[in-house]
Design a protein around this motif. Structure first.
Motif, short mmCIF file in Angstrom:
data_model
loop_
_atom_site.label_atom_id
_atom_site.label_comp_id
_atom_site.label_asym_id
_atom_site.label_seq_id
_atom_site.Cartn_x
_atom_site.Cartn_y
_atom_site.Cartn_z
N GLU A 5 -39.05 19.13 -4.95
CA GLU A 5 -37.69 18.84 -4.50
C GLU A 5 -37.12 19.60 -3.49
N VAL A 6 -37.16 20.80 -3.85
CA VAL A 6 -36.55 21.89 -3.01
C VAL A 6 -37.64 22.34 -1.62
N ARG A 7 -38.95 22.14 -1.82
CA ARG A 7 -39.84 22.12 -0.90
C ARG A 7 -39.62 21.18 0.49
N GLU A 8 -39.24 19.95 -0.11
CA GLU A 8 -39.05 19.00 1.06
C GLU A 8 -37.62 19.24 1.65
N ASP A 9 -36.78 19.85 1.33
CA ASP A 9 -35.61 20.18 1.92
C ASP A 9 -35.78 20.91 3.38
N PRO A 10 -35.28 20.27 4.58
CA PRO A 10 -35.68 21.03 5.63
C PRO A 10 -34.56 22.41 5.93
N LYS A 11 -33.70 22.32 5.16
CA LYS A 11 -32.83 23.22 5.35
C LYS A 11 -32.78 24.59 4.25
N ILE A 12 -34.14 24.57 3.63
CA ILE A 12 -34.46 25.52 2.41
C ILE A 12 -34.26 26.94 2.87
N TYR A 13 -34.78 27.36 4.30
CA TYR A 13 -34.75 28.71 4.51
C TYR A 13 -33.49 28.84 4.91
N GLU A 14 -32.46 28.30 5.41
CA GLU A 14 -31.13 28.65 5.58
C GLU A 14 -30.46 28.85 4.22
N LYS A 15 -30.79 27.88 3.40
CA LYS A 15 -29.99 27.75 2.19
C LYS A 15 -30.23 29.26 1.30
N LEU A 16 -31.63 29.65 1.28
CA LEU A 16 -32.09 30.74 0.67
C LEU A 16 -31.60 31.61 1.23
N ALA A 17 -31.35 32.18 2.60
CA ALA A 17 -30.93 33.11 3.31
C ALA A 17 -29.57 33.44 2.95
N LYS A 18 -28.49 32.04 2.87
CA LYS A 18 -27.26 32.31 2.39
C LYS A 18 -27.10 32.66 0.98
N SER A 19 -28.02 32.78 0.07
CA SER A 19 -27.85 32.95 -1.15
C SER A 19 -28.00 34.51 -1.43
N ILE A 20 -28.67 34.96 -0.26
CA ILE A 20 -28.72 36.63 -0.48
C ILE A 20 -27.40 37.01 -0.29
N VAL A 30 -30.01 38.84 9.59
CA VAL A 30 -30.38 39.90 8.82
C VAL A 30 -30.87 39.53 7.37
N LYS A 31 -30.00 38.46 6.69
CA LYS A 31 -30.54 37.93 5.44
C LYS A 31 -31.62 37.27 5.68
N LYS A 32 -31.99 36.40 6.56
CA LYS A 32 -33.34 35.84 6.93
C LYS A 32 -34.28 36.63 6.86
N SER A 33 -34.06 37.89 7.76
CA SER A 33 -35.30 38.91 7.70
C SER A 33 -35.44 39.54 6.28
N LEU A 34 -34.49 39.73 5.59
CA LEU A 34 -34.71 40.34 4.22
C LEU A 34 -35.39 39.31 3.20
N LEU A 35 -35.04 38.02 3.40
CA LEU A 35 -35.68 37.08 2.68
C LEU A 35 -37.08 36.91 2.98
N LEU A 36 -37.54 37.20 4.25
CA LEU A 36 -38.84 37.21 4.73
C LEU A 36 -39.66 38.34 4.00
N ILE A 56 -41.51 46.83 0.52
CA ILE A 56 -40.53 46.40 1.36
C ILE A 56 -39.95 47.66 2.41
N ASN A 57 -40.20 47.53 3.62
CA ASN A 57 -39.62 48.64 4.44
C ASN A 57 -38.62 47.96 5.51
N VAL A 58 -37.54 48.67 5.49
CA VAL A 58 -36.60 48.15 6.52
C VAL A 58 -35.71 49.07 7.06
N LEU A 59 -35.16 49.24 8.30
CA LEU A 59 -34.14 49.89 8.81
C LEU A 59 -33.11 49.16 9.35
N LEU A 60 -32.03 49.18 8.84
CA LEU A 60 -30.77 48.51 9.25
C LEU A 60 -29.89 49.51 10.14
#
Length: 80
Positions: A5-20, A30-36, A56-60
């Motif tokens: 069900e979740v896989r079919e949601d077209p806004k799953i990327y945005e929802k997961l990013a907002k959950s961070i 930044v949240k989308k980058s961290l999610l990836l 995970i390597n990131v520079l903010l």
């Protein structure tokens, strides 16, 4: 079933990013980058025995007080 069900949601990327770190307002890019980084950092073992790290390597960078450290602490808690 729930994953299908979740896989079919077209806004799953945005929802997961907002959950961070939901307590931190904004910083969606930044949240989308961290999610990836979270889903893409897999350690691989090659056939010849060589290991490729999946760390995970990131520079903010940014102004003081914009929650960079809080985001990284959140990711450090949820990262496997």
């Amino acid at each position: 079933q729930r994953i299908a069900e979740v896989r079919e949601d077209p806004k799953i990327y945005e929802k997961l990013a907002k959950s961070i770190a939901p307590e931190i307002y904004g910083m969606e890019n930044v949240k989308k980058s961290l999610l990836l980084l979270l889903v893409g950092g897999v350690t691989k073992q090659m056939k010849d025995g060589m290991k490729i790290r999946g760390d995970i390597n990131v520079l903010l960078m940014g102004d003081p007080g914009v929650a960079k450290s809080q985001l990284l602490k959140y990711i450090a808690k949820v990262a496997p």
